[in-house]
Structure formats: C-alpha cells, structure tokens
Design a protein around this motif. Structure first.
Motif, PDB file in Angstrom:
ATOM      1  N   PHE A 432       0.830  -1.201   0.000  1.00  0.00           N
ATOM      2  CA  PHE A 432       0.000   0.000   0.000  1.00  0.00           C
ATOM      3  C   PHE A 432       0.870   1.260   0.000  1.00  0.00           C
ATOM      4  N   HIS A 433       1.890   1.246   0.850  1.00  0.00           N
ATOM      5  CA  HIS A 433       2.767   2.412   0.961  1.00  0.00           C
ATOM      6  C   HIS A 433       3.516   2.662  -0.340  1.00  0.00           C
ATOM      7  N   ARG A 434       4.006   1.602  -0.955  1.00  0.00           N
ATOM      8  CA  ARG A 434       4.773   1.745  -2.197  1.00  0.00           C
ATOM      9  C   ARG A 434       3.882   2.229  -3.341  1.00  0.00           C
ATOM     10  N   VAL A 435       2.694   1.645  -3.469  1.00  0.00           N
ATOM     11  CA  VAL A 435       1.799   2.009  -4.567  1.00  0.00           C
ATOM     12  C   VAL A 435       1.289   3.436  -4.393  1.00  0.00           C
ATOM     13  N   ARG A 436       0.951   3.824  -3.169  1.00  0.00           N
ATOM     14  CA  ARG A 436       0.478   5.190  -2.939  1.00  0.00           C
ATOM     15  C   ARG A 436       1.555   6.213  -3.273  1.00  0.00           C
ATOM     16  N   SER A 437       2.829   5.840  -3.052  1.00  0.00           N
ATOM     17  CA  SER A 437       3.927   6.758  -3.357  1.00  0.00           C
ATOM     18  C   SER A 437       4.083   6.986  -4.856  1.00  0.00           C
ATOM     19  N   HIS A 438       3.618   6.034  -5.664  1.00  0.00           N
ATOM     20  CA  HIS A 438       3.714   6.150  -7.132  1.00  0.00           C
ATOM     21  C   HIS A 438       2.326   5.983  -7.755  1.00  0.00           C
ATOM     22  N   LYS A 439       1.337   6.560  -7.107  1.00  0.00           N
ATOM     23  CA  LYS A 439      -0.057   6.380  -7.528  1.00  0.00           C
ATOM     24  C   LYS A 439      -0.284   6.824  -8.962  1.00  0.00           C
ATOM     25  N   GLN A 440       0.221   7.985  -9.324  1.00  0.00           N
ATOM     26  CA  GLN A 440      -0.018   8.510 -10.661  1.00  0.00           C
ATOM     27  C   GLN A 440       0.551   7.597 -11.733  1.00  0.00           C
ATOM     28  N   GLN A 441       1.732   7.070 -11.483  1.00  0.00           N
ATOM     29  CA  GLN A 441       2.369   6.177 -12.455  1.00  0.00           C
ATOM     30  C   GLN A 441       1.552   4.913 -12.667  1.00  0.00           C
ATOM     31  N   PHE A 442       1.115   4.286 -11.580  1.00  0.00           N
ATOM     32  CA  PHE A 442       0.337   3.049 -11.692  1.00  0.00           C
ATOM     33  C   PHE A 442      -1.020   3.311 -12.341  1.00  0.00           C
TER      34      PHE A 442
END
Length: 652
Positions: A432-442
């Motif tokens: 969750f922490h990793r994905v939220r940090s790169h939310k726009q990219q994903f």
C-alpha cells in the motif's frame, strides 16, 4: 558490559540469569518484552538452543501450518506466508479447500494438502503439491501395473478390455490374477457340467423318464447358475462391475441424501458425523505434519478452524489468528434466522442453553443457536468449543495479529482479552505504501492498458458474492443474483465516458459472469484487489472486509449494502458512505464524479481517519515474525542456547 549489545544487554542478562536457574522459558518471554517488535524476530532467531540447530550449525527450520477453509482468504494467507519466509527460516504447509481448483503458481512454493483428506478414513495424508512419489511396491504403481506384460497377457486370455482409468482405480495386480484364475475354474466347471448334462439328456430320451435328468438339475442347478452368472459377469469386462457398483452406490446415495437433507434429524446427524470425522482427521494430520505453529485467517466454530486450535493445544502446538474479516455476531444470526436447525427448540437445545448459555443469541424475536443443538453439545463434550461461539475469532489462539487500532478497539468491545491482541499493521501495508507513493504512475499504466484518458476519476468496484443460497432473501434488494449483477453493471455503464471503472469479481464469482456486461469505460479484471485500491479515487463494495484497506489508504468508499444486512462495522469512518437502494447508489456515484468539491471533501474526511484504520509501512513482516517466534517460544518449542550461541564473556 560490552557496548556492542546496545539495547539488547538487559534482555541477554535476563536470559543468562534464567539459564543458570534453568528457567529458559520465562527468560525468553522477558527478553521479548524488553525488545521492540522490530528487533524481537532477529534476537530470537539468534538465540535458539543447540537442539534447534542441525549438524551443520544452521538454525532448525520452523514448521508453520496454514489452514485456509475459504478461497477468498487464500491470497491473504499467502501474503502472510511470504512475510514470514522473508524474515525466518520456515517450512510452510498449507491445507486449503478444493486444492485441485485453487492451486496456482504462487501456492506451489509451499507444501499443499487438500481439506478433503481430513475425512478419508483409513487413508494416509497425501500432498497435493509437491506430488508424493509412489511407494516401492509393484501393486502401488498404477502406471507400471498397466504396462505389465503378465497383466496384458491375462487380460487377453480373459477377453477383457480395460482403459487406463479403470486400471488405476483397481487395487493391484493380485486382483487381476485372482479374477483370471476364478474365470478359468468357472469355464472348466461349465464345460464339465455341459458334457454331463448332454450325457444325461441322451440317456433320458430313449427311456422317456424325466426324473433321471431332474435329479441332476436339482443338485447342480444352483452351482451352475452361479458359475454361469460369474462367467457372463466377468466376460462383460471390469467396466460392467464398476457400472453395477456405481448404480448401487448411486441408489444408496439417493436414499441417504433424501433422509439427510430433507429432515431435521438427518441434517443434524450428518453434521455430527462430519464433526467426529473432522476431529479425528485433524488430530491425525497434526501428528503427521507436527507444526510448530498453526496460523488461521479466522477461528470459527462453524468450520474446522476451532478444531485445529483445540487439537493443537492438546499437542502443545500454539495457534495464531491473522484476521481476514471483521467479527460481527449479527452476520451468522441473520443468515441462519429462518433455519430450523439453528433455532433453540426441543429438549436437546433447551438442555444446551441451560448448561451453556453462550450458544444462545436472541435476534428479531427468535432464540438462535450458533450451531445445531446436537453438534454444539458434541463440541462441548469433546472440548472443541469456544468461549463465545457467536463472536468470530473469540477462541484459544495465543495471539491475534490485528491491522489497526480501530480493529483493536472493536475486539476489546467484543470482550477479547487485551493480552491476546497485537497490532502489527496490515499484511499488505508495505505494498500500500509503495503504490500510494507512485499512484499517478500506476494509474496511468492501467489507463494505457485499456485505452482510457488518464484525467478521468478511476473507480474500483469489489463486486459482491452470491448470497442468495440457503438464507432468507426477503430483505434483499433484488429477487436473484442475476438481477443484482445487471443492476450494478448497468449503473456503471450509465456513467458513460466521465469515469474509468474497474470491476474485480469476488473470488467465488466466475469472470465470464461479469465480462459479458463490459463496456467502453467498464472493464472486469482479476488483478488482486489489494494492488488496485491504493491507485483508485473511489472504492465501491458491499459490506466487504476490503473496505478497511480503502480506509487505511485514504480512499473514499461507497458501501452499497445491496443485501441490507445493515452492519455498523464502518460507522466510525467518515469517508465511508452507506446506501441500500440502486437509485441512491447511482445518484451518489454521479455526484462524486460531477461534484469536485464533494469528492475532495470526502477524500479529506477519509484521510483524517486513515492512520486509525491502518499502519502503512514496511514493518509488518518483522512484527509478524516477532509474534510468530513469541508464540512458539511461549509453548517451549524454542529455547535459549547456553553454550554454542552466546558469548557469555561479552555480558559479564
């Protein structure tokens, strides 16, 4: 005292003093209490006894057993297993339901057993994965048996054709040889009887006295009939034997199923027999596997999980719960409200309630039992019960690994002992922490995959399962599940090109059931829900346990309670909006898409409670591993090493 031990010096000193007093079990608890959860796993792993090390000086690999009785919980337990394996030297075994269907590549990293093996009387527990090698006996190797020249010769003489499947089903070569020998004897006997009969018949014709032949028929008729029947039966092939047995089994099964499924007594008897078989099977299985710890996604008196906990306690095997869902006594009460088996009626039920009032729950004018009276009584007699049967996870597990302070407060309100509750964060917290940090990219990658503009709101739907089986559906919004599917998918289609919508089916719902209703802006996919929630702008679900993931990630939620269970699990989350009607759902969905101020305000409200509902960092694995080692140490299954693992001079 040497400075290199830092904050661990007090713990090491306690262990040293306890070793001298031969109180290693108390020492290891004191050491774990002194250390932070992040350091406890590493510390305990470095302080095992010589008995916990192999001949090469390497740490003994701990044995962890996961029992998962629902496919929906499988991914959750797999995540926990991966976290343990990253931190500890462990060998992990899974027992899952319908392993042949749900065995995927991720599961093949572990030993897998099927749930059904617990109910096989008189058979060994065979792994589903990796496949166990067949024994050395010739009769136990069906493939070699089918290729046997002696068997093929016997079959040719018997004029019997067998397929590979039929051969595998038979017990061994000896059965074929005995059958062949019996056929030869029967054919010889028939030939002799035929010759004698024709001789008597030739003698009877000139004499005209039928009594000469009748004496022969009377004496030999029964044997002759039996032999002829055996010959005809065998000459029809083993397939005819199987078909006859299958017809007999089918008829008996129909009779028994009619008695067991249509009467209250029959259903109670069926559940009782299943309980007895399961209790025996679980105990035997634990003796075979010999795990150091049992891990379960829930402790439920309705499933075998409570039996695993109880049998584990008797064998000094601790248990730990990593909850998948939120305990709520109203859930089983509403599901079984109209089922006569679960109503507190009759002498057995009255006696059960009088002796064990914990089994009774009053709901909507009716006294209910958590289990049928005869089964609950048997559970109490066998010691397979729970302190509070109506409360999920309220059992005898050593610890319960919770994901948030919100869950801890709820468990305390439900009467759980405080010392049993440990907050370690969500198993998916690091992701969750990793994905939220790169939310726009994903999010852009998702939109690119489906050819969507990335400037639209991204809405994720965790599609609800089919709840129309075996319960009262009068309060449900739709008459059947097909109508529910059509209404939900139509609601998403009405959004048009103003939003991008992803639909993740429940694990029990086939993909093709929803994919036929896809649209230009609506796509159905099987990507894990935990990977999609952090990148979406709005999450739509129906009283799902995954809603707490969205709250922890600060994502607004529409909780569309289409089954109208009216649970209060998420009332304290300001960013969760509840609806019960399709018109209200569509209106709220349209407002979130069109009213930017409303959507922004909802996000702010959700982020205000996200830290209370989750702990998003990369420390969940270490905290979970520390909890695992503490549970195993508490049972005395790992102890401090006095000679080989400690430098005693360093703490003098």
């Amino acid at each position: 005292m040497s400075a290199r031990f830092g904050g661990n010096s007090g713990a090491r000193a306690l262990i040293l003093r306890a070793n001298r007093a031969q109180e290693s079990e108390l020492a290891i608890h004191a050491a774990v209490d002194l250390l932070s959860p992040l350091k406890a796993a590493k510390f305990l792993r470095q302080n095992m006894t010589t008995n916990d090390f192999n001949s090469h000086g390497q740490a003994r690999r701990l044995k962890i057993l996961f029992y998962v009785d629902s496919s929906a919980m499988q991914a959750h337990c797999l995540t926990a297993a991966e976290l343990m394996r990253e931190q500890l030297p462990v060998d992990i075994t899974f027992m899952i339901v319908d392993a042949g269907k749900y065995l995927d590549e991720a599961m093949k990293e572990y030993q897998i057993y099927d749930h059904s093996s617990l109910f096989r009387v008189g058979r060994a527990f065979a792994r589903v994965w990796p496949m166990e090698k067949p024994g050395g006996g010739f009769a136990s190797r069906p493939r070699n048996l089918r290729r046997s020249l002696s068997l093929q010769s016997a079959l040719r003489k018997m004029r019997i054709h067998l397929g590979g499947f039929q051969v595998v089903r038979l017990p061994g070569l000896f059965l074929f040889m005995i059958t062949f020998r019996a056929l030869v004897l029967a054919q010889n006997a028939k030939r002799r009887l035929h010759q004698q009969f024709h001789g008597r018949k030739a003698f009877w014709k000139p004499s005209g006295d039928p009594r000469i032949a009748s004496s022969y028929v009377a004496c030999r008729g029964l044997l002759h009939s039996m032999l002829v029947f055996l010959i005809l039966f065998l000459r029809g092939g083993v397939g005819s034997i199987q078909r006859t047995v299958q017809r007999a089994q089918s008829g008996l099964r129909d009779v028994l199923s009619g008695l067991l499924l249509k009467t209250k007594v029959g259903q109670s008897f069926q559940q009782l027999m299943r309980l007895l078989l399961a209790a025996r099977g679980v105990e035997k299985f634990l003796e075979v596997v010999q795990p150091d710890l049992i891990v379960l996604p829930e402790d439920n008196v309705e499933t075998l999980s409570t039996i695993f906990v109880a049998k584990g306690r008797r064998l000094n095997i601790p248990s730990m719960i990593i909850p998948f869902t939120i305990p709520n006594p109203l859930e089983p009460a509403r599901y079984y409200h109209d089922n006569p088996l679960y109503q507190a009626r009759g002498p057995i039920a009255r006696r059960l309630v009088r002796r064990h009032p914990k089994w009774r729950f009053y709901h909507e004018g009716r006294d209910l039992l958590r289990q049928p009276a005869i089964k609950a009584s048997c559970q109490e007699f066998l010691g397979l019960s729970s302190p509070a049967p109506w409360v999920l996870n309220r059992g005898y597990a050593v610890s319960i690994a919770l994901d948030s302070e919100a869950q801890r407060d709820l468990y305390i309100k439900l009467g759980f002992p405080v010392e049993q509750l440990k907050v370690i964060g969500d198993m998916n917290g690091a992701m969750f922490h990793r994905v939220r940090s790169h939310k726009q990219q994903f999010a852009e990658e998702i939109c690119s995959r489906y050819g969507w503009p990335s400037d639209r709101p991204l809405i994720l739907c965790g599609f609800p399962p089919d709840q129309y089986q075996g319960t009262d559906t009068s309060r449900f919004e739709f008459p059947d599940y097909d109508a529910l599917v059509e209404a939900w998918m139509t609601s998403f289609g009405l959004v048009g090109d103003r939003a991008n919508i992803l639909v993740r089916p429940h694990p029990r719902i086939p993909l093709k059931r929803l994919s036929a209703l896809e649209g230009p802006n609506v796509r159905v996919l099987l990507q894990p829900t935990a990977e999609l929630i952090p990148i979406c702008d709005l999450y739509v679900a129906s009283i799902s346990a995954t809603i707490r993931w969205a709250i922890a990630c600060g994502v607004p939620v529409i909780n569309y309670d289409t089954y109208r269970y009216r649970y209060a699990d998420y009332d304290s989350a300001a960013g969760v909006l509840g609806v019960e009607d399709v018109r209200e759902f569509r209106s709220l969905l349209q407002r979130f898409i069109d009213d930017e101020k409303f959507a922004a305000d909802l996000k702010v409200r959700q982020r205000g409670v996200m830290n209370y509902w989750g702990q998003l960092d990369d420390g969940a694995g270490r905290r979970l591993s520390a909890l695992v080692l503490a549970a195993i140490a508490g049972a005395g299954r790992i102890k401090p090493d006095e000679e080989r693992r400690w430098d005693l001079r360093s703490v003098e």
